[in-house]
Scaffold this motif. Sequence first.
Motif, mmCIF file in Angstrom:
data_model
loop_
_atom_site.group_PDB
_atom_site.id
_atom_site.type_symbol
_atom_site.label_atom_id
_atom_site.label_comp_id
_atom_site.label_asym_id
_atom_site.label_seq_id
_atom_site.Cartn_x
_atom_site.Cartn_y
_atom_site.Cartn_z
ATOM 1 N N LEU A 31 -15.189 6.555 4.414
ATOM 2 C CA LEU A 31 -14.594 7.306 5.523
ATOM 3 C C LEU A 31 -13.284 7.965 5.130
ATOM 4 C CD1 LEU A 31 -15.243 4.819 8.461
ATOM 5 C CD2 LEU A 31 -16.597 6.808 7.768
ATOM 6 N N SER A 32 -12.777 7.672 3.958
ATOM 7 C CA SER A 32 -11.513 8.235 3.488
ATOM 8 C C SER A 32 -11.575 8.388 1.990
ATOM 9 C CB SER A 32 -10.341 7.337 3.881
ATOM 10 O OG SER A 32 -9.149 7.839 3.309
ATOM 11 N N THR A 33 -11.092 9.492 1.508
ATOM 12 C CA THR A 33 -11.109 9.728 0.058
ATOM 13 C C THR A 33 -9.722 9.654 -0.546
ATOM 14 O OG1 THR A 33 -10.849 12.101 0.393
ATOM 15 C CG2 THR A 33 -13.097 11.241 0.290
ATOM 16 N N HIS A 34 -8.760 9.111 0.209
ATOM 17 C CA HIS A 34 -7.390 9.131 -0.280
ATOM 18 C C HIS A 34 -7.041 7.922 -1.136
ATOM 19 C CE1 HIS A 34 -7.049 12.515 2.275
ATOM 20 N NE2 HIS A 34 -6.984 11.854 3.427
ATOM 21 N N PHE A 35 -7.774 6.822 -0.981
ATOM 22 C CA PHE A 35 -7.495 5.605 -1.739
ATOM 23 C C PHE A 35 -8.770 5.162 -2.471
ATOM 24 C CE2 PHE A 35 -4.273 5.603 1.533
ATOM 25 C CZ PHE A 35 -3.120 5.223 0.845
ATOM 26 N N ALA A 36 -8.545 4.497 -3.605
ATOM 27 C CA ALA A 36 -9.683 3.976 -4.389
ATOM 28 C C ALA A 36 -9.183 2.842 -5.271
ATOM 29 C CB ALA A 36 -10.292 5.085 -5.244
ATOM 30 N N GLN A 62 -4.229 6.257 -5.386
ATOM 31 C CA GLN A 62 -4.151 7.181 -4.251
ATOM 32 C C GLN A 62 -4.198 8.600 -4.818
ATOM 33 O OE1 GLN A 62 -0.421 7.261 -2.139
ATOM 34 N NE2 GLN A 62 -1.380 7.931 -0.225
ATOM 35 N N THR A 63 -4.855 9.504 -4.102
ATOM 36 C CA THR A 63 -4.976 10.869 -4.618
ATOM 37 C C THR A 63 -3.601 11.553 -4.638
ATOM 38 O OG1 THR A 63 -5.444 11.726 -2.416
ATOM 39 C CG2 THR A 63 -7.330 11.115 -3.786
ATOM 40 N N SER A 64 -3.382 12.334 -5.667
ATOM 41 C CA SER A 64 -2.120 13.075 -5.785
ATOM 42 C C SER A 64 -1.965 14.089 -4.657
ATOM 43 C CB SER A 64 -2.061 13.782 -7.140
ATOM 44 O OG SER A 64 -2.116 12.847 -8.194
ATOM 45 N N ALA A 65 -3.081 14.672 -4.200
ATOM 46 C CA ALA A 65 -3.008 15.645 -3.117
ATOM 47 C C ALA A 65 -2.493 15.009 -1.831
ATOM 48 C CB ALA A 65 -4.370 16.284 -2.882
ATOM 49 N N GLU A 66 -2.964 13.787 -1.545
ATOM 50 C CA GLU A 66 -2.505 13.099 -0.341
ATOM 51 C C GLU A 66 -1.009 12.778 -0.431
ATOM 52 O OE1 GLU A 66 -2.437 11.066 3.331
ATOM 53 O OE2 GLU A 66 -3.733 12.593 2.458
ATOM 54 N N ARG A 67 -0.598 12.323 -1.615
ATOM 55 C CA ARG A 67 0.822 11.999 -1.786
ATOM 56 C C ARG A 67 1.681 13.255 -1.615
ATOM 57 N NH1 ARG A 67 1.859 7.117 -4.482
ATOM 58 N NH2 ARG A 67 3.728 8.005 -5.450
ATOM 59 N N VAL A 80 16.028 13.843 -1.329
ATOM 60 C CA VAL A 80 16.129 12.387 -1.138
ATOM 61 C C VAL A 80 14.858 11.846 -0.498
ATOM 62 C CG1 VAL A 80 17.369 10.586 0.110
ATOM 63 C CG2 VAL A 80 18.645 12.384 -1.056
ATOM 64 N N VAL A 81 14.337 12.570 0.502
ATOM 65 C CA VAL A 81 13.125 12.109 1.181
ATOM 66 C C VAL A 81 11.943 12.099 0.220
ATOM 67 C CG1 VAL A 81 11.439 12.759 2.939
ATOM 68 C CG2 VAL A 81 13.862 12.665 3.510
ATOM 69 N N GLN A 82 11.859 13.116 -0.648
ATOM 70 C CA GLN A 82 10.770 13.148 -1.622
ATOM 71 C C GLN A 82 10.777 11.896 -2.482
ATOM 72 O OE1 GLN A 82 8.435 15.984 -2.219
ATOM 73 N NE2 GLN A 82 9.143 16.222 -0.113
ATOM 74 N N GLU A 83 11.945 11.554 -2.962
ATOM 75 C CA GLU A 83 12.043 10.366 -3.830
ATOM 76 C C GLU A 83 11.744 9.092 -3.057
ATOM 77 O OE1 GLU A 83 15.339 8.246 -6.791
ATOM 78 O OE2 GLU A 83 15.760 10.193 -5.860
ATOM 79 N N GLU A 137 0.922 15.893 0.144
ATOM 80 C CA GLU A 137 0.916 16.282 1.549
ATOM 81 C C GLU A 137 1.868 15.427 2.366
ATOM 82 O OE1 GLU A 137 -2.241 16.708 5.285
ATOM 83 O OE2 GLU A 137 -2.940 16.068 3.314
ATOM 84 N N VAL A 138 1.869 14.121 2.080
ATOM 85 C CA VAL A 138 2.769 13.220 2.806
ATOM 86 C C VAL A 138 4.227 13.568 2.500
ATOM 87 C CG1 VAL A 138 3.531 10.831 3.024
ATOM 88 C CG2 VAL A 138 1.083 11.356 2.946
ATOM 89 N N ARG A 139 4.505 13.795 1.203
ATOM 90 C CA ARG A 139 5.878 14.153 0.833
ATOM 91 C C ARG A 139 6.306 15.460 1.506
ATOM 92 N NH1 ARG A 139 4.303 12.933 -4.533
ATOM 93 N NH2 ARG A 139 4.313 15.166 -4.980
ATOM 94 N N SER A 140 5.402 16.414 1.528
ATOM 95 C CA SER A 140 5.740 17.712 2.130
ATOM 96 C C SER A 140 6.004 17.582 3.615
ATOM 97 C CB SER A 140 4.626 18.724 1.880
ATOM 98 O OG SER A 140 4.436 18.929 0.496
ATOM 99 N N ARG A 141 5.124 16.858 4.313
ATOM 100 C CA ARG A 141 5.300 16.716 5.756
ATOM 101 C C ARG A 141 6.597 15.994 6.096
ATOM 102 N NH1 ARG A 141 -0.714 15.054 8.085
ATOM 103 N NH2 ARG A 141 -1.735 17.085 7.681
ATOM 104 N N VAL A 142 6.801 14.850 5.438
ATOM 105 C CA VAL A 142 8.002 14.073 5.746
ATOM 106 C C VAL A 142 9.258 14.831 5.316
ATOM 107 C CG1 VAL A 142 9.209 11.907 5.311
ATOM 108 C CG2 VAL A 142 6.724 11.911 5.575
#
Length: 436
Positions: A78-83, A144-149, A38-41, A151-156
């Motif tokens: 300063l950040s490579t997560h968004f473009a 947004q980079t897929s890697a960042e997403r 559920v959190v992933q979604e 990582e966020v999903r995994s942490r949360v």
Amino acid sequence: MSGTPGPRRPSIAGRLARQLLLISAFWAVVAGVSVWLVVQEEVDELLDETLQASSQVLGQLLRQSQAMPAQIADNDDLSTHFAWQLVAPDGALLHRSPLAPIKAWKLPPGFSDWQDDGSDGDDWRVHVRPLPTAAGPGWLMVAQTSAERKEVRSRVGLASALSALLVGGLCMVWMNRRARAELAPLGELSAALGGYDPLDTRQLLPEQPRSELAEIRAAVLDLGQRLAQRVANERAFSAHAAHALRTPLAGMDAQLAMALREAPPESRARLQRTREAGDRLRRVVTALLTLFRTGMSLRWQRLDLVELMQLLPLPDGLVLDLPPEAGIDADPDLLAAALINLIDNAWRHGASQVRLRLKAQLDGGMTLELTDNGEGVADWQRVDLNDALERQQYEGRMGLGLMMADLVARAHGGDLRLPAMEAGFGVALRLGPAPD
């Protein structure tokens, strides 16, 4: 009475507690996995909404700002997560953020996943919306980079799942303690029932604080009282019957002895067999009287086997080979009843000599071995008799002698076994150690 102890089964309380523990652990894992999914979604949806809101804000800023060159230095990032990219109607790249791909994204409106072809180094989650440009209707792409997403999903997700598992584990421990506390009276009642002897009037089951257990206790006590009463009636009848037989049997033996002296030679053999049958009946009655007088309640004593054998009514002409060391701990009446029947069995099956030996056991008990030179039994019969003795299935498989001897052995904490013999018949009467 107790035979060879089998494997000890866990208590009802222990089994139920373990089952509740397994069920709780299963549902804790299910809850953790469910929370993870559920959190992933939800995190995916939240990040997509963030991209959409960012594109709206960025679109407003681009409309109000002056034209910017397409080439932007990446070393200021300063950040490579968004473009983001602003793409012309013909697909040409008009503007981009630092470290955004130098090639324009060619994606449909809405959300899309873009995989790098090897030139950029990142995979992106892209939101595309229309935006007017000087060259006509263009496209604003915020990513947004897929890697960042991931990582966020995994942490949360991991934090949420661990929290759920922690809560489930605490609940599991609490439920296990509560279950054990609730089942403790049942375990105590089971232990009390394990040592309850309804024939011992001095024994009482402990009072139970719960109504359902109190009903079980009352039912068991009522059943025990009815069983004790029935056994007492049967013992009284058997004892009276055996006692009533002793006087006429003694008179019959005296009359037969006189008849043997006065009878002609051709009738003496028949009268002698009749007297021997009466003598065997007298020994059986004596054993029954001894058994029912004790009621299988033991009076442990240190006995001398030789002295005990001298007091028994043994068949005339039977030769006894007694052990030199004859000390044994047992109830004299019960052991006498068992020996009378075992020796009578040997005599009836053609034995003229019975050999007795004592062997000490490691647990402090003693094994009394009786061997004779009688006809014996076939090996398959011996195996069948041992199986009947082990299961205490006496009816239809053995006579009174072996059954009574096994009951006496079990009353002493032992058992009766029939060892293999090359000739004759053998019995191993194992008695447990005497109580301190």
